[in-house]
Design an enzyme around this catalytic site. Structure first.
Site, PDB file in Angstrom:
ATOM      1  N   ASP A  85       0.855  -1.193   0.000  1.00 49.60           N
ATOM      2  CA  ASP A  85       0.000   0.000   0.000  1.00 49.60           C
ATOM      3  C   ASP A  85       0.890   1.243   0.000  1.00 49.60           C
ATOM      4  O   ASP A  85       1.746   1.389   0.889  1.00 49.60           O
ATOM      5  CB  ASP A  85      -0.857  -0.044   1.272  1.00 49.60           C
ATOM      6  CG  ASP A  85      -2.107   0.794   1.170  1.00 49.60           C
ATOM      7  OD1 ASP A  85      -2.443   1.245   0.048  1.00 49.60           O
ATOM      8  OD2 ASP A  85      -2.766   0.993   2.209  1.00 49.60           O
ATOM      9  N   GLU A 117      -4.599   5.252  -3.198  1.00 50.32           N
ATOM     10  CA  GLU A 117      -5.927   5.808  -2.974  1.00 50.32           C
ATOM     11  C   GLU A 117      -6.238   6.921  -3.971  1.00 50.32           C
ATOM     12  O   GLU A 117      -5.331   7.617  -4.438  1.00 50.32           O
ATOM     13  CB  GLU A 117      -6.019   6.372  -1.547  1.00 50.32           C
ATOM     14  CG  GLU A 117      -5.917   5.298  -0.479  1.00 50.32           C
ATOM     15  CD  GLU A 117      -6.109   5.850   0.926  1.00 50.32           C
ATOM     16  OE1 GLU A 117      -6.450   7.040   1.093  1.00 50.32           O
ATOM     17  OE2 GLU A 117      -5.918   5.067   1.877  1.00 50.32           O
ATOM     18  N   GLU A 184     -14.325   1.191  -0.900  1.00 48.31           N
ATOM     19  CA  GLU A 184     -14.491   1.137   0.562  1.00 48.31           C
ATOM     20  C   GLU A 184     -15.710   1.928   1.022  1.00 48.31           C
ATOM     21  O   GLU A 184     -15.909   3.095   0.627  1.00 48.31           O
ATOM     22  CB  GLU A 184     -13.224   1.705   1.245  1.00 48.31           C
ATOM     23  CG  GLU A 184     -13.337   1.720   2.770  1.00 48.31           C
ATOM     24  CD  GLU A 184     -12.026   1.894   3.503  1.00 48.31           C
ATOM     25  OE1 GLU A 184     -10.958   1.913   2.848  1.00 48.31           O
ATOM     26  OE2 GLU A 184     -12.061   2.012   4.742  1.00 48.31           O
TER      27      GLU A 184
HETATM   28  O1  KIV Z   1      -4.396   0.362   4.707  1.00 46.42           O
HETATM   29  C1  KIV Z   1      -5.336  -0.420   4.556  1.00 46.42           C
HETATM   30  O2  KIV Z   1      -5.456  -1.459   5.224  1.00 46.42           O
HETATM   31  C2  KIV Z   1      -6.316  -0.084   3.565  1.00 46.42           C
HETATM   32  C3  KIV Z   1      -7.687  -0.631   3.774  1.00 46.42           C
HETATM   33  C4  KIV Z   1      -8.446   0.289   4.664  1.00 46.42           C
HETATM   34  C5  KIV Z   1      -8.371  -0.829   2.509  1.00 46.42           C
HETATM   35  O3  KIV Z   1      -6.048   0.651   2.674  1.00 46.42           O
END
Ligand code: KIV
Length: 284
Positions: A85, A117, A184
């Site tokens: 992420d 995002e 989400e």
């Molecule tokens: O950081 C994370 O776990 C996420 C989720 C909220 C989708 O991006």
């Protein structure tokens, strides 16, 4: 051991209406448990900031922290599709930074894909990352890194006006070349509409079904993160409570002398007990 799934398997699963089950993991043991349980893919979310590092939100999480946790997860789940992420600030400043940071996830942590995002507003970075040959997933609806501008951790797309905005974001993500999309905290009707409309897999976290799969934050679903639990989380275990109970019992055992008993001790080599006692006596 099941074969590691890849992008094409996820497309086939979408076509066959087979839902993908995925969770977050931030460390080696959780990744091992996820792989052993047959989890289809793992997200090393920047939620690690709250769930494992004790930050108030995701904003302080750095690239180095994400890479370090991705490496641990990769070691724990070598046969599972792992997504890194991208933390706040790693893709919003310049497109060149975004591509360089996405590449770090692949080169240093050997993840299979990255997630970022934003829909329309980050489509430029998403396109550049995808054009550079990195599998990139979009994330729209409630986007925790922008919970400030969104007015908090609030569900999105609840009225036709804001739902239209979510749909435009979804289209922008697919057009930018993302291989998948995470939606989400929107109503199920909106998420499943998007899943039907897009050709790429569309996954839900707190956006109901049916769509192409479900994500939950592991710390929420096993009761490890106790500050708050979102409405959409089904709690499958109470690990935090189990750990607290175990620690309490241990404290009591140590304080009362119930631990350690003989069975938890190493023993002097057989036949050497007298010699051992004499040696200790020399130091009396
Ligand atoms: O950081 C994370 O776990 C996420 C989720 C909220 C989708 O991006």
């Amino acid at each position: 051991m099941a074969k590691k799934k890849g992008r094409l398997d996820f497309i086939k699963m979408k076509e066959a209406h087979e839902a993908v089950a995925w969770v977050t993991a931030y460390d080696f043991p959780t990744a091992q448990f996820a792989e052993a349980a047959g989890i289809d893919m793992i997200l090393v979310g920047d939620s690690l900031g709250m769930c494992t590092l004790g930050y108030q939100g995701t904003i302080p999480v750095t690239m180095d922290e994400c890479i370090s946790h991705c490496k641990a997860v990769r070691r724990g789940a070598p046969n599972t599709f792992v997504i890194g992420d991208m933390p706040f600030g790693s893709y919003q400043i310049t497109v060149a930074d975004a591509v360089a940071n996405a590449a770090r996830f692949l080169k240093e942590a050997e993840v299979d894909a990255i997630k970022l995002e934003g829909g329309q507003r980050t489509a430029g970075a998403l396109k550049a990352i995808a054009d550079a040959g990195v599998l990139a997933m979009g994330h729209i609806g409630l986007t925790p890194q922008s919970s400030g501008p969104l007015g908090g951790f609030k569900a999105q797309g609840l009225d036709p006006h804001s739902a239209r905005f979510v749909i435009e974001d979804a289209i922008a993500v697919q057009d930018a070349g993302a291989y998948a999309l995470l939606v989400e905290a929107v109503p199920p009707e909106l998420c499943s509409f998007i899943a039907r409309k897009l050709t790429i897999p569309v996954y839900s976290i707190g956006a109901g079904g049916p769509c192409d799969g479900q994500l939950l934050i592991s710390s929420d679903m096993i009761g490890m993160f106790q500050s708050f639990t979102p409405k959409f989380v089904k709690v499958y275990a109470h690990v935090g409570q189990d750990i607290t109970n175990a620690f309490k019992e241990y404290v009591n055992d140590v304080h009362t002398g119930a631990f350690p008993t003989d069975e938890y001790c190493y023993h002097i080599r057989k036949g050497m007990e007298d010699e051992y006692a004499k040696m200790l006596a020399e130091y009396e």
